[in-house]
Design an enzyme around this catalytic site. Structure first.
Site, mmCIF file in Angstrom:
data_model
loop_
_atom_site.group_PDB
_atom_site.id
_atom_site.type_symbol
_atom_site.label_atom_id
_atom_site.label_comp_id
_atom_site.label_asym_id
_atom_site.label_seq_id
_atom_site.Cartn_x
_atom_site.Cartn_y
_atom_site.Cartn_z
ATOM 1 N N GLU A 133 23.715 15.181 -16.733
ATOM 2 C CA GLU A 133 22.182 14.793 -16.727
ATOM 3 C C GLU A 133 21.867 13.536 -17.324
ATOM 4 O O GLU A 133 21.076 12.583 -17.763
ATOM 5 C CB GLU A 133 21.411 16.024 -16.618
ATOM 6 C CG GLU A 133 21.609 16.633 -16.280
ATOM 7 C CD GLU A 133 20.072 18.386 -15.975
ATOM 8 O OE1 GLU A 133 19.439 18.660 -14.939
ATOM 9 O OE2 GLU A 133 19.533 17.957 -16.976
ATOM 10 N N HIS A 143 14.862 15.788 -21.591
ATOM 11 C CA HIS A 143 14.323 16.549 -20.263
ATOM 12 C C HIS A 143 14.461 18.419 -20.608
ATOM 13 O O HIS A 143 15.448 18.469 -20.982
ATOM 14 C CB HIS A 143 15.488 15.916 -19.486
ATOM 15 C CG HIS A 143 16.068 16.789 -17.971
ATOM 16 N ND1 HIS A 143 14.721 17.038 -17.543
ATOM 17 C CD2 HIS A 143 16.316 17.286 -17.468
ATOM 18 C CE1 HIS A 143 15.006 18.232 -16.528
ATOM 19 N NE2 HIS A 143 16.504 18.026 -17.086
ATOM 20 N N HIS A 190 13.701 22.076 -18.492
ATOM 21 C CA HIS A 190 13.780 23.532 -17.942
ATOM 22 C C HIS A 190 12.064 24.051 -17.638
ATOM 23 O O HIS A 190 11.413 25.074 -17.385
ATOM 24 C CB HIS A 190 14.495 24.182 -16.991
ATOM 25 C CG HIS A 190 15.492 22.618 -16.353
ATOM 26 N ND1 HIS A 190 17.109 23.516 -16.755
ATOM 27 C CD2 HIS A 190 15.556 21.714 -16.526
ATOM 28 C CE1 HIS A 190 17.695 22.361 -15.884
ATOM 29 N NE2 HIS A 190 16.993 21.485 -16.282
ATOM 30 N N TYR A 220 -6.834 14.245 -23.319
ATOM 31 C CA TYR A 220 -5.959 13.334 -24.135
ATOM 32 C C TYR A 220 -4.670 13.376 -23.317
ATOM 33 O O TYR A 220 -4.070 12.500 -23.599
ATOM 34 C CB TYR A 220 -5.290 14.375 -25.235
ATOM 35 C CG TYR A 220 -6.674 13.909 -26.641
ATOM 36 C CD1 TYR A 220 -6.282 13.345 -26.997
ATOM 37 C CD2 TYR A 220 -8.019 14.407 -26.730
ATOM 38 C CE1 TYR A 220 -7.233 12.650 -28.211
ATOM 39 C CE2 TYR A 220 -8.876 14.506 -28.035
ATOM 40 C CZ TYR A 220 -8.389 13.259 -28.411
ATOM 41 O OH TYR A 220 -8.792 12.594 -29.467
ATOM 42 N N HIS A 222 13.022 20.968 -10.098
ATOM 43 C CA HIS A 222 14.466 20.315 -11.117
ATOM 44 C C HIS A 222 13.285 20.863 -12.828
ATOM 45 O O HIS A 222 12.830 22.127 -13.183
ATOM 46 C CB HIS A 222 14.539 19.642 -11.232
ATOM 47 C CG HIS A 222 16.007 19.383 -12.012
ATOM 48 N ND1 HIS A 222 16.639 18.760 -12.095
ATOM 49 C CD2 HIS A 222 16.010 19.891 -13.506
ATOM 50 C CE1 HIS A 222 17.881 18.250 -12.989
ATOM 51 N NE2 HIS A 222 17.276 19.573 -13.818
HETATM 52 ZN ZN LIG Z 1 17.826 19.730 -15.416
#
Ligand SMILES: [Zn+2]
Length: 209
Positions: free
Chosen positions: A74, A93, A95, A120, A160
């Site tokens: 990725e 990133h 999941h 916030y 995703h």
């Molecule tokens: Zn991913």
């Protein structure tokens, strides 16, 4: 000792902390930092629980591997996110379950996916855009991430998971945690929550304009 080894150690420590607190599992997710014209990113098929400074992938800004193990599949969208936000020096990133569940909802506002219940979260991001679905590694995914990163330091990849960015890794990771907890709140309240009004949210988000 590798140059920038102290900065790389930050990735190792942050990843382990996210793993230990349930924000990452298996080999899901990736983290990168940018320092000058170098990007360090977690290697492909690596677990957040067991990263090391020695094997961290070192790339140039075009994605060419300079040292370390083969980088995450990725990587493309990390590089495109940095292109869109020159001030950003870290991308996280995940999941993580609840934010990913939001990204999988049938009806979703692609421009701003999460209703705002508390101030916030609204203050930290101008909106939560959703990147349309593309398979992992697809170059169109990177292109769409670049478009959304120009709008906000937090976004969801459809079906995703979330991406967050920050000037520091601490900032990007804190935003990822905040996004996960706000998503959890959404499901806890589902259908019963009192959202902040549009005017209240606009007032909170005014500094972003
Ligand atoms: Zn991913």
């Amino acid at each position: 000792m590798r140059p920038d080894s102290q900065r790389i150690q930050e990735i190792v420590d942050t990843a382990r902390s996210l793993y230990e607190r349930g924000y990452s599992f298996g080999t899901a997710g990736n983290i990168s930092i940018r320092t000058g014209d170098r990007v360090y990113i977690t290697p492909t098929n690596s677990s957040f629980a067991s990263l090391s400074v020695e094997t961290m992938s070192q790339l140039d800004l075009n994605g060419k591997l300079l040292a370390g193990n083969k980088p995450s599949k990725e990587t493309h969208f990390h590089l495109s996110a940095y292109r869109a936000r020159p001030e950003a020096c870290a991308v996280v990133h995940l999941h993580s379950t609840y934010a990913t569940a939001i990204a999988c909802l049938r009806d979703i506002d692609m421009k701003d996916a999460l209703p705002i219940f508390t101030p916030y979260f609204a203050m930290r991001i101008p909106s939560l855009p959703v990147v349309p679905y593309y398979p992992p590694g697809d170059l169109m995914l990177a292109q769409e991430v670049e478009r959304c990163a120009a709008i906000s330091p937090a976004m969801l990849l459809r079906n995703h998971g979330p991406i967050t960015m920050g000037k520091t890794l601490l900032e990007a990771a804190a935003l990822a945690e905040e996004l996960e907890e706000q998503s959890r709140l959404y499901f806890l309240l589902y259908g019963r929550g009192q959202q902040l009004t549009t005017t209240q949210v606009e007032e909170l988000r005014r500094p972003f304009r």
